[in-house]
Structure formats: structure tokens, C-alpha cells
Design an enzyme around this catalytic site. Sequence first.
Site, PDB file in Angstrom:
ATOM      1  NE  ARG A   1     -11.187   1.787   4.729  1.00 53.77           N
ATOM      2  CZ  ARG A   1     -10.078   2.088   5.413  1.00 53.77           C
ATOM      3  NH1 ARG A   1     -10.093   1.458   6.825  1.00 53.77           N
ATOM      4  NH2 ARG A   1      -9.062   2.823   5.000  1.00 53.77           N
TER       5      ARG A   1
ATOM      6  CE  LYS B   1      -5.131   2.739  13.659  1.00 54.40           C
ATOM      7  NZ  LYS B   1      -5.125   2.683  12.119  1.00 54.40           N
ATOM      8  CB  SER B   2       1.599   2.995  10.904  1.00 55.02           C
ATOM      9  OG  SER B   2       0.699   3.721  10.459  1.00 55.02           O
TER      10      SER B   2
ATOM     11  CG  ASP C   1      -5.106   8.214   9.378  1.00 53.73           C
ATOM     12  OD1 ASP C   1      -5.491   7.935   8.387  1.00 53.73           O
ATOM     13  OD2 ASP C   1      -4.240   7.457   9.763  1.00 53.73           O
TER      14      ASP C   1
HETATM   15  C1  S3P Z   1      -1.709   3.760   7.131  1.00 54.28           C
HETATM   16  C2  S3P Z   1      -1.632   4.205   6.155  1.00 54.28           C
HETATM   17  C3  S3P Z   1      -2.515   5.265   5.615  1.00 54.28           C
HETATM   18  C4  S3P Z   1      -3.303   5.941   7.122  1.00 54.28           C
HETATM   19  C5  S3P Z   1      -3.783   4.525   7.732  1.00 54.28           C
HETATM   20  C6  S3P Z   1      -2.455   3.959   8.397  1.00 54.28           C
HETATM   21  C7  S3P Z   1      -0.529   2.510   7.489  1.00 54.28           C
HETATM   22  O1  S3P Z   1      -3.708   4.901   4.953  1.00 54.28           O
HETATM   23  O2  S3P Z   1      -4.685   6.195   6.838  1.00 54.28           O
HETATM   24  O3  S3P Z   1      -4.451   4.755   9.160  1.00 54.28           O
HETATM   25  O4  S3P Z   1      -0.161   2.217   8.482  1.00 54.28           O
HETATM   26  O5  S3P Z   1       0.111   2.430   6.256  1.00 54.28           O
HETATM   27  P1  S3P Z   1      -3.387   4.836   3.277  1.00 54.28           P
HETATM   28  O6  S3P Z   1      -2.039   4.090   3.022  1.00 54.28           O
HETATM   29  O7  S3P Z   1      -4.713   3.970   2.631  1.00 54.28           O
HETATM   30  O8  S3P Z   1      -3.388   6.281   2.911  1.00 54.28           O
END
Ligand code: S3P
Length: 449
Positions: free
Chosen positions: A131, A31-32, A327
Site C-alpha cells: 500500500r 476501529k478509527s 470502506d
Molecule cells: C481511516 C481512514 C480511511 C479508511 C480506513 C480508516 C482512518 O482511509 O479507509 O479504514 O481511521 O483514518 P483513508 O484515509 O486512506 O481513506
Amino acid sequence: MSSSQPHPTPRPLAASKSGPLAGRVRVPGDKSISHRALIFGALATGVTRITGLLEAEDVLNTGKALDALGAPVERADGAWQVTGRGVGGLREPEGPLDFGNSGTGARLMLGVIACHPISVRLIGDASLSKRPMARVLGPLKQMGLEVGEDRDRLPLSVRGSSHLVPITYELPVPSAQVKSAVLLAGLGAAGETTVIESEATRDHTERMLRFFGADVRTSEMDGKRHITIAGDAELKGCAVTVPGDPSSAAFIVVAALIVPGSEVIIEGVLTNPTRTGLYETLREMGGDIAFLNQREEGGEPVADIRVRSSRMRGVTVPAARAPSMIDEYPVLAVAAAYAQGKTRMEGLAELKVKESDRLAATVAGLVANGVAAKAEGDVLIVEGGGVVPGGGTVTTHLDHRMAMSFLVLGLCAQAPVTVDDTTMVATSFPGFTALMESLGATFTEPGGP
Ligand code: S3P
């Protein structure tokens, strides 16, 4: 319109004791990396072709937002194609941008909007609208973003600028989203923007920006990571391959560990060390997990993960490991429920501001199913006993990972575990239930035949 479409009718599902899980599967794209591939493609010149993109709601919402900003995003020949407009080349959208459930989409895109002289209204669903956004608005305002409302939550109206001021910013919370938003804005600033992090968070932005030709430098100073990006950047469209998401593979891995007699291989999973804290922890607990056929694909390490059911014991998970598995705590808590002894997970403050308050929701879900669990400040404690009574219904609070974690809990429980809603699973893992069923998992619709 001030918030996104109403949530669809909830779809509850129950998971029951299953026979051994077996098979060879692939999980959807990370996803990221998928969000970033679309975003960097839109900020590049020329065409970016993405294979393995996660075709789930969170990522598709980012694609729609980029499309509305003037960078066409299309599916073509089994891949996705983004026609970039160059840094500074995006245009004002006609309506609000709806990020649905996705904090990553909203926060990264705030960084993108910041470096364009355009006005944009950002909206999201009920979960996203709760959020915190101040964590990105703070540094972006320092750089020159104007924010219409004096509030920490969506909906928000913002105006970016083509004259952003470069800054040096030390992250007050370990967040790759905040780091990425500042670096993205820095692409359009006149000079060098530096982000300092004391705990390493996922580094996909740095890796992929380099891949697109940006000048990104990282160095260690006084135990902290300094990441510097040169402004007035020119990114070049390229071909990106998205590996399988280790955060999605996590559900299958824990399921195979707890269901006796299981052996599963998950092919092509990202093994970037900023993402593998769960795997390290499960191995410490006695989990039989092997990374086979390790290789590099598109600048990221990848492996086929083989997992066999294992007798596990409780461990203490140090706070320093949290960013590399942020996560995965709900599903680690599920593994802990089946382990012998106490598992203590430390430093989980960030868990309270995810798609739901995952610290509270994980404790509630476990307790509802007869597992002794509690939160003490930012520490989650699970007393494993090897046997999970089950029989409870879990409230998922519009949170995909709560739904999937507790379906996994039910696969070895004495009585079925019901989750109140599975519609949000589509935000990150379309096809989750069918894939688990193909491995041997038993799910039933409550009230069904
Ligand atoms: C993500 C960073 C994380 C993670 C999210 C995806 C990203 O959040 O929890 O599901 O793609 O950069 P945070 O950066 O707020 O910890």
C-alpha cells in the site's frame, strides 16, 4: 526481519440461504476511534482509560507499537489503560514496529514518530507492504522526517525530529489517514500546522484532539475545510468511550435488508455524518433503516440502528459521498446485486489502494457468483436483478471487508457463496461469524460435515 509473521493457514467459509435474521446485537468498537484513543493517550500526560476499545488485530498492533515506544498499554478491569508520555516523550523502540494489516496504524504512527527524535523501522504484512506510503511521507518529509529508503512502501526506516517545521498542506487525495498523520506531527512542530481538505473526510482526529485539550481550529474557506493545530501541544489523559463501528454494522444492516422477513437492532453505533454515507445511500435505495435513541457519547453522535428487510432499487452514488463511506462499497455492491436495476458508484479511485484493490476484487466476486458487474475507470456498476445465483468462490486477497461482504452475499443466494479465507476478519471484527449465526445466518466450512 523485513515483513511481519507469515499469514496463518487460510480458513475458507461458505454462506448459504438463511431464514429471517432477527435479534438485538452490539458491534465491536469503532476501529478509527480505537486507534486514535490509544495514540492520543500515549501522547498525553497522565492516564487515559478507554472503554469499548476494538480488541482486534489492527488496533492491538497499534497498542503494541506504543508499548514498544515506552507508553504502556494494558487491559485492566474490562477497559484499556494507556500511560502517556507527553508529546515528544516517546523513546526509540528496540526492534521494528509491526503494523500487520493496518494502513491506519502505520500511517498515523508515522505522524507520531515524526515528532520524536527517534529512529524506527516499520513493517507490515503482505497486503500492507503493497500500500502507498508516499501520501504521508511527502508532507512529513517537508516537516523534517528523514526516510531511509527511496520507496513508497513498507518496510521503511524513518527518523523523526524534535524540531519539526509546521506546514500548510492541501490533501491531494481525500484521506483521513494523511490528514491525521500531518496533524499528529503538527502537535510537536514549533508553530501552527494546517491541513486543507476539499472533501470532508472522517473527523475523529479533530474531535478527539480537542477532547484531549489540544488547540484545534476548523474553518471553511472557498468551499474547503482548513484544520489548524497549534504546535508544542500538551494533551491531557482522559476517559474515552468508543462507540460501535458503523463500518462493521454495515454487514449486518445489508444482511438484514436482503434476507426477507428480517428485523435487527444494532445498539450504540457511531452516526458521525462523516461516516454514514452508506446509510444515506441504502435509504435512497428504499432500505428501511431507522436511527433510534440518538444521543451523544464522548463527543461523538451515537444511535441504535433498526433495520428491516426491504425491496430496494438501484441508484447513482455521487463521487462526493465517497469519503463518508469509503470502506462500505464492497457491501453496498452486495446490496446493489439484490436491488432492482442499475447501481452506479462514482469516484472510487481510493478503493484501489485499500487492503486489496477493492474495485477489482468486488467485480470479480460478484461476477463469480453470477451478478453482472463491471468497473469503468473509477466507477463501479452493478446490474441488480433481485436474484443472485451464487455458487462461486471469492478471492479475498488478505482483505477482511471482502470476506465479510461476500459472506453476506451468500445469505440470500440460490447456491452457497464461498470465501477463500476468513482469517483476516479478526483484523476488524472478531466474532463476526458467531454474531451473524446468533441472528440466524447459515455458514458452513467447506469440506466439513
Ligand atoms: C481511516 C481512514 C480511511 C479508511 C480506513 C480508516 C482512518 O482511509 O479507509 O479504514 O481511521 O483514518 P483513508 O484515509 O486512506 O481513506
